[in-house]
Design a protein around this motif. Structure first.
Motif, PDB file in Angstrom:
ATOM      1  N   UNK A 153       0.829  -1.205   0.000  1.00 57.43           N
ATOM      2  CA  UNK A 153       0.000   0.000   0.000  1.00 57.43           C
ATOM      3  C   UNK A 153       0.863   1.256   0.000  1.00 57.43           C
ATOM      4  N   UNK A 154       1.908   1.278   0.823  1.00 57.48           N
ATOM      5  CA  UNK A 154       2.777   2.453   0.882  1.00 57.48           C
ATOM      6  C   UNK A 154       3.533   2.638  -0.429  1.00 57.48           C
ATOM      7  N   UNK A 155       3.936   1.539  -1.038  1.00 55.64           N
ATOM      8  CA  UNK A 155       4.625   1.634  -2.325  1.00 55.64           C
ATOM      9  C   UNK A 155       3.707   2.219  -3.393  1.00 55.64           C
ATOM     10  N   UNK A 156       2.442   1.811  -3.371  1.00 57.10           N
ATOM     11  CA  UNK A 156       1.506   2.334  -4.367  1.00 57.10           C
ATOM     12  C   UNK A 156       1.289   3.834  -4.178  1.00 57.10           C
ATOM     13  N   UNK A 157       1.306   4.294  -2.923  1.00 56.87           N
ATOM     14  CA  UNK A 157       1.182   5.728  -2.658  1.00 56.87           C
ATOM     15  C   UNK A 157       2.399   6.467  -3.204  1.00 56.87           C
ATOM     16  N   UNK A 158       3.599   5.925  -2.945  1.00 54.70           N
ATOM     17  CA  UNK A 158       4.823   6.546  -3.455  1.00 54.70           C
ATOM     18  C   UNK A 158       4.796   6.646  -4.981  1.00 54.70           C
ATOM     19  N   UNK A 159       4.354   5.574  -5.628  1.00 55.34           N
ATOM     20  CA  UNK A 159       4.292   5.568  -7.091  1.00 55.34           C
ATOM     21  C   UNK A 159       3.308   6.617  -7.601  1.00 55.34           C
ATOM     22  N   UNK A 160       2.184   6.734  -6.917  1.00 50.14           N
ATOM     23  CA  UNK A 160       1.168   7.724  -7.305  1.00 50.14           C
ATOM     24  C   UNK A 160       1.745   9.132  -7.213  1.00 50.14           C
ATOM     25  N   UNK A 161       2.404   9.447  -6.092  1.00 51.18           N
ATOM     26  CA  UNK A 161       2.990  10.775  -5.917  1.00 51.18           C
ATOM     27  C   UNK A 161       4.088  11.039  -6.940  1.00 51.18           C
ATOM     28  N   UNK A 162       4.928  10.023  -7.175  1.00 52.00           N
ATOM     29  CA  UNK A 162       6.052  10.199  -8.098  1.00 52.00           C
ATOM     30  C   UNK A 162       5.566  10.420  -9.524  1.00 52.00           C
ATOM     31  N   UNK A 192       2.809   3.832   9.227  1.00 52.00           N
ATOM     32  CA  UNK A 192       2.029   4.616   8.271  1.00 52.00           C
ATOM     33  C   UNK A 192       2.235   6.112   8.479  1.00 52.00           C
ATOM     34  N   UNK A 193       2.235   6.560   9.742  1.00 52.86           N
ATOM     35  CA  UNK A 193       2.350   7.993  10.006  1.00 52.86           C
ATOM     36  C   UNK A 193       3.699   8.536   9.561  1.00 52.86           C
ATOM     37  N   UNK A 194       4.778   7.799   9.803  1.00 56.62           N
ATOM     38  CA  UNK A 194       6.087   8.258   9.333  1.00 56.62           C
ATOM     39  C   UNK A 194       6.089   8.417   7.815  1.00 56.62           C
ATOM     40  N   UNK A 195       5.459   7.482   7.123  1.00 58.57           N
ATOM     41  CA  UNK A 195       5.386   7.580   5.662  1.00 58.57           C
ATOM     42  C   UNK A 195       4.604   8.814   5.241  1.00 58.57           C
ATOM     43  N   UNK A 196       3.487   9.065   5.887  1.00 65.41           N
ATOM     44  CA  UNK A 196       2.645  10.195   5.510  1.00 65.41           C
ATOM     45  C   UNK A 196       3.305  11.521   5.878  1.00 65.41           C
ATOM     46  N   UNK A 197       3.963  11.571   7.037  1.00 65.32           N
ATOM     47  CA  UNK A 197       4.689  12.779   7.430  1.00 65.32           C
ATOM     48  C   UNK A 197       5.787  13.084   6.417  1.00 65.32           C
ATOM     49  N   UNK A 198       6.535  12.049   6.036  1.00 63.03           N
ATOM     50  CA  UNK A 198       7.620  12.223   5.072  1.00 63.03           C
ATOM     51  C   UNK A 198       7.098  12.783   3.757  1.00 63.03           C
ATOM     52  N   UNK A 199       5.921  12.351   3.363  1.00 64.03           N
ATOM     53  CA  UNK A 199       5.369  12.798   2.087  1.00 64.03           C
ATOM     54  C   UNK A 199       4.976  14.265   2.112  1.00 64.03           C
ATOM     55  N   UNK A 200       4.416  14.733   3.236  1.00 63.00           N
ATOM     56  CA  UNK A 200       3.740  16.025   3.178  1.00 63.00           C
ATOM     57  C   UNK A 200       4.136  17.057   4.227  1.00 63.00           C
ATOM     58  N   UNK A 201       4.641  16.635   5.376  1.00 59.06           N
ATOM     59  CA  UNK A 201       4.769  17.595   6.461  1.00 59.06           C
ATOM     60  C   UNK A 201       6.178  17.805   6.984  1.00 59.06           C
ATOM     61  N   UNK A 202       7.085  16.869   6.761  1.00 57.49           N
ATOM     62  CA  UNK A 202       8.419  16.984   7.354  1.00 57.49           C
ATOM     63  C   UNK A 202       9.373  16.048   6.634  1.00 57.49           C
ATOM     64  N   UNK A 203      10.658  16.240   6.868  1.00 55.63           N
ATOM     65  CA  UNK A 203      11.637  15.233   6.481  1.00 55.63           C
ATOM     66  C   UNK A 203      11.685  14.186   7.584  1.00 55.63           C
ATOM     67  N   UNK A 204      11.877  12.939   7.200  1.00 53.04           N
ATOM     68  CA  UNK A 204      12.061  11.857   8.164  1.00 53.04           C
ATOM     69  C   UNK A 204      13.443  11.272   7.927  1.00 53.04           C
ATOM     70  N   UNK A 205      14.292  11.327   8.951  1.00 53.59           N
ATOM     71  CA  UNK A 205      15.668  10.850   8.828  1.00 53.59           C
ATOM     72  C   UNK A 205      15.965   9.883   9.964  1.00 53.59           C
TER      73      UNK A 205
END
Length: 282
Positions: free
Chosen positions: A72-81, A256-269
């Motif tokens: 599911x997370x991969x499909x979201x990444x592909x959609x955004x990319x 899930x939240x780390x993935x969503x934060x990374x996409x839209x609200x912050x860098x995750x390192x």
């Protein structure tokens, strides 16, 4: 074996078969290994199959949760990319600070109803980051909740919700865990809401300290960390969530939240990446 349809009931999702060995009603959920739970068919048709997995989500490891959500997370990444959205990075600025969100005993000690042993490792990793930050003279801020004895002014839906089977919520529950104890020069903020910014003087303090980058640690990833990262962005700071230094009671919510934060609200390192960034500025 039993089958259950997941996702919207529009006929477009195929069935996912969940194979679980039958156990006595008295069996402990923790005794059911992840290897006995297998999803067949496309997992992408439902991002959160909580009705199926509600018995298991609180005992999964982060790695198990990553496997569960992976497609599911991969499909979201592909959609955004494919659409070229959410691809940017905030990066590190010139003046970072560290905020430790709610690493108090009410969250880190499992004798409290809201506490979780899942936070042990993030607490240890945060101690490493704090040591590096103090060595470099970075501003360090802690948040916790104010302790209120039994009064009519109690927050709704909080970690202080009462349970007769756990330790009663007390003043210690709001004290910062000694493994990441504040020093006299650190700022301690008592907050009433999820965000470390909302209703507090955190933003003015960071501006006064000429901070442009906020390294975010603490708990819980899906609540206070997310809210703090969102408000850090809204206040025009560079929000950087250090993934090894944040945690949640639920691995699924955490991943899930780390993935969503990374996409839209912050860098995750990672912690190593954060330490390298600090070292590069020496």
């Amino acid at each position: 074996m039993f089958s259950k349809t997941i996702g919207p009931g529009n006929g477009k999702c195929r069935q996912a078969e969940l194979q679980v060995r039958r156990r006595p009603a008295s069996a402990v959920v923790r005794q059911t290994p992840w290897s006995q739970i297998r999803l067949r068919d496309e997992f992408r048709c439902a991002l959160f199959p909580f009705p199926i997995f509600r018995k298991y989500t609180m005992v999964l490891s982060d790695r198990d949760a990553q496997r569960l959500l992976g497609d599911a997370l991969q499909s979201i990444d592909e959609y955004y990319e494919q659409r070229g959205i959410f691809q940017g990075k905030f990066g590190f600025g010139e003046r970072p600070a560290i905020v430790v969100v709610d690493f108090a005993y009410g969250w880190t000690d499992s004798s409290y109803a809201g506490g979780s042993d899942r936070l042990d490792l993030p607490v240890e990793k945060t101690a490493e980051l704090l040591a590096a930050g103090r060595q470099r003279g970075l501003p360090i801020i802690y948040t916790t909740s104010p302790y209120r004895p039994e009064t009519g002014d109690q927050p709704f839906k909080s970690a202080a919700d009462r349970s007769t089977t756990f330790r009663a919520w007390d003043a210690r529950a709001c004290e910062i865990d000694q493994r990441v104890a504040p020093e006299p020069s650190d700022l301690l903020i008592y907050k009433e809401n999820a965000s470390a910014f909302f209703g507090t003087h955190l933003a003015p303090y960071l501006i006064e300290q000429k901070v442009d980058t906020l390294l975010i640690t603490g708990c819980s990833t899906s609540a206070c960390i997310r809210a703090t990262a969102t408000d850090a962005k809204g206040n025009r700071f560079r929000p950087v969530v250090v993934s090894d230094c944040v945690g949640d009671r639920s691995a699924v919510c955490h991943v899930f939240t780390l993935h969503d934060i990374q996409s839209r609200f912050a860098d995750v390192v990672s912690l190593d990446q954060a330490l390298q960034q600090l070292s590069d500025r020496d």
